[in-house]
Design a protein around this motif. Structure first.
Motif, PDB file in Angstrom:
ATOM      1  N   UNK A  10      48.473  94.216  77.278  1.00  0.00           N
ATOM      2  CA  UNK A  10      47.735  95.054  77.719  1.00  0.00           C
ATOM      3  C   UNK A  10      46.064  94.964  77.528  1.00  0.00           C
ATOM      4  N   UNK A  11      45.173  95.163  78.332  1.00  0.00           N
ATOM      5  CA  UNK A  11      43.827  94.762  78.230  1.00  0.00           C
ATOM      6  C   UNK A  11      43.073  95.536  77.019  1.00  0.00           C
ATOM      7  N   UNK A  12      43.642  96.567  76.598  1.00  0.00           N
ATOM      8  CA  UNK A  12      43.254  97.455  75.430  1.00  0.00           C
ATOM      9  C   UNK A  12      43.744  96.549  74.046  1.00  0.00           C
ATOM     10  N   UNK A  13      44.699  95.512  74.101  1.00  0.00           N
ATOM     11  CA  UNK A  13      45.379  94.861  73.173  1.00  0.00           C
ATOM     12  C   UNK A  13      44.815  93.395  72.989  1.00  0.00           C
ATOM     13  N   UNK A  14      43.887  93.141  73.865  1.00  0.00           N
ATOM     14  CA  UNK A  14      43.378  91.698  73.947  1.00  0.00           C
ATOM     15  C   UNK A  14      42.660  91.296  72.501  1.00  0.00           C
ATOM     16  N   UNK A  15      42.026  92.340  72.168  1.00  0.00           N
ATOM     17  CA  UNK A  15      41.287  91.937  70.761  1.00  0.00           C
ATOM     18  C   UNK A  15      42.307  91.584  69.745  1.00  0.00           C
ATOM     19  N   UNK A  16      43.582  91.788  69.865  1.00  0.00           N
ATOM     20  CA  UNK A  16      44.297  91.148  68.769  1.00  0.00           C
ATOM     21  C   UNK A  16      44.643  89.847  68.972  1.00  0.00           C
ATOM     22  N   UNK A  17      44.769  89.354  70.189  1.00  0.00           N
ATOM     23  CA  UNK A  17      45.024  87.854  70.437  1.00  0.00           C
ATOM     24  C   UNK A  17      43.919  87.327  69.837  1.00  0.00           C
ATOM     25  N   UNK A  18      42.468  87.795  70.043  1.00  0.00           N
ATOM     26  CA  UNK A  18      41.203  87.042  69.688  1.00  0.00           C
ATOM     27  C   UNK A  18      41.319  87.067  67.899  1.00  0.00           C
ATOM     28  N   UNK A  19      41.930  88.400  67.470  1.00  0.00           N
ATOM     29  CA  UNK A  19      41.765  88.306  66.155  1.00  0.00           C
ATOM     30  C   UNK A  19      42.726  87.313  65.437  1.00  0.00           C
ATOM     31  N   UNK A  20      43.994  87.046  66.198  1.00  0.00           N
ATOM     32  CA  UNK A  20      44.913  86.431  65.746  1.00  0.00           C
ATOM     33  C   UNK A  20      44.566  84.720  65.634  1.00  0.00           C
ATOM     34  N   UNK A  21      43.996  84.575  66.724  1.00  0.00           N
ATOM     35  CA  UNK A  21      43.319  83.246  66.951  1.00  0.00           C
ATOM     36  C   UNK A  21      42.379  82.831  65.898  1.00  0.00           C
ATOM     37  N   UNK A  22      41.540  83.684  65.768  1.00  0.00           N
ATOM     38  CA  UNK A  22      40.263  83.294  64.792  1.00  0.00           C
ATOM     39  C   UNK A  22      40.878  83.492  63.525  1.00  0.00           C
ATOM     40  N   UNK A  74      34.375  77.167  66.395  1.00  0.00           N
ATOM     41  CA  UNK A  74      35.373  76.438  67.184  1.00  0.00           C
ATOM     42  C   UNK A  74      36.362  77.253  68.146  1.00  0.00           C
ATOM     43  N   UNK A  75      36.794  78.136  67.273  1.00  0.00           N
ATOM     44  CA  UNK A  75      37.894  79.193  68.130  1.00  0.00           C
ATOM     45  C   UNK A  75      37.136  80.139  68.785  1.00  0.00           C
ATOM     46  N   UNK A  76      35.879  80.515  68.634  1.00  0.00           N
ATOM     47  CA  UNK A  76      35.283  81.591  69.507  1.00  0.00           C
ATOM     48  C   UNK A  76      34.948  81.205  70.975  1.00  0.00           C
ATOM     49  N   UNK A  77      35.064  80.066  71.354  1.00  0.00           N
ATOM     50  CA  UNK A  77      34.824  79.296  72.577  1.00  0.00           C
ATOM     51  C   UNK A  77      36.165  79.612  73.528  1.00  0.00           C
TER      52      UNK A  77
END
Length: 362
Positions: A10-22, A74-77
């Motif tokens: 869900x859009x509200x949980x997109x930050x979790x994907x970003x946090x995991x990748x970072x 590198x991951x932030x891109x």
């Protein structure tokens, strides 16, 4: 390079994907950092392993943070965060990257100073070359740290739009040169300039024996702006470095640590000098503190009530020379008291003859 799409969250949980990748990128960066550090420490000749260990220990923490920041950059891109607003992250990088590179450079400089001090062994008897290396390394190391910190601070200021003009001013052609030359008249930076000059002229070195302002001591520490002298009674004398370039002082170990010590005795003019000279030679040669190079005993001055006898003797360094002088002085005084009391100074008084009795008329 396309950005990663979300994992059907869900859009509200997109930050979790970003946090995991970072977090994954930072973890990979730390793993790579650990592998590199281990390889640097193990690869190479065994006799240089101790020096490489000092370098690794000094740069491990700043390089660890630097690897983590590079991995996160590198991951932030690939993250959705980059689509929204990159300015906070860019602001952070503008501060973090110069600070981390400065920290890394300072750690490397300190490691190189430690390696040079490790190789320059001052525990040997003739340690003049080692003291010269340690002195120059310590001063140049502090100068390098000062300029690295200055440049890192300027680069950090450049990342702030509100104060960017300050960073530009410091980094401009008139920046560093103008700051150093223009402020050289100020007491603090005057001593800083003198410290840079001292690194190359070497009027003093670490562990030199000096007399400054009538105080005898050893050079314990040389900073950019001041020198600490450990006095003979455990006090510390703090002297601005400019004093060693502007004023005269005594350096007993400028070329070599070996010294010629002197002892004076005041004895009666009727003293048997040959017998006294033999005793001085016996006391010097019997001492384990004498280095065997030279000794003599001469009458250096005469006065109506006493004559001055000087004994010269050599020793390997200033401390040993002082102890040798005391030992010989005590031995000769004991000899004079027990075996040549007639040599001790004395005051002579001559009474006039009594006048003849004059007869008084009856």
């Amino acid at each position: 390079m396309r950005r990663l799409t979300s994992w059907n969250l869900p859009p509200d949980w997109a930050w979790l994907q970003d946090a995991i990748l970072i977090a994954a990128a930072v973890a990979i960066g730390l793993i790579v950092h650990g592998v590199v550090m281990r390889a640097v420490q193990r690869v190479g000749r065994a006799k240089t392993r101790e020096g490489r260990g000092l370098i690794v220990a000094s740069i491990r923490r700043p390089s660890q943070w630097l690897f983590a920041v590079i991995a996160a950059q590198f991951a932030i891109r690939f993250l959705r965060l980059n689509r929204v607003d990159d300015s906070p992250w860019d602001q952070f990088l503008g501060f973090a990257v110069p600070a981390l590179f400065g920290w890394l450079a300072i750690g490397f400089i300190r490691a190189m100073v430690a390696i040079m001090e490790l190789r320059a062994d001052v525990s040997v008897e003739d340690n003049l070359a080692a003291r010269r290396v340690r002195t120059r390394t310590a001063i140049l190391g502090r100068i390098g740290i000062f300029f690295v910190a200055f440049i890192a601070a300027c680069l950090m200021l450049l990342s702030i739009p509100a104060v960017r003009s300050i960073g530009v001013t410091l980094m401009a052609s008139a920046g560093i040169a103008g700051l150093v030359v223009g402020a050289a008249a100020q007491p603090a930076l005057k001593n800083l300039i003198a410290g840079i000059q001292m690194a190359f002229t070497e009027p003093i070195r670490l562990d030199d024996v000096v007399i400054v302002g009538g105080e005898w001591g050893r050079i314990e520490e040389i900073r950019l702006t001041f020198v600490t002298i450990k006095l003979w009674d455990e006090r510390r004398l703090v002297v601005p470095v400019s004093k060693f370039l502007e004023d005269s002082f005594q350096n007993w170990t400028r070329e070599t640590s070996r010294l010629l010590g002197s002892v004076f005795w005041h004895v009666d003019p009727a003293t048997d000098i040959a017998r006294l000279r033999a005793k001085v030679g016996e006391a010097v040669q019997a001492s384990a503190l004498w280095d065997g190079r030279f000794w003599n005993c001469q009458v250096t001055d005469t006065k109506p009530e006493a004559i001055e006898v000087r004994g010269l003797m050599t020793a390997k360094d200033a401390s040993t020379a002082f102890d040798l002088r005391c030992e010989v002085r005590e031995a000769v005084l004991t000899f004079l008291r027990t075996e040549m009391p007639e040599a001790l100074p004395r005051t002579r008084v001559t009474w006039p003859d009594r006048p003849a009795a004059v007869a008084v008329p009856g």
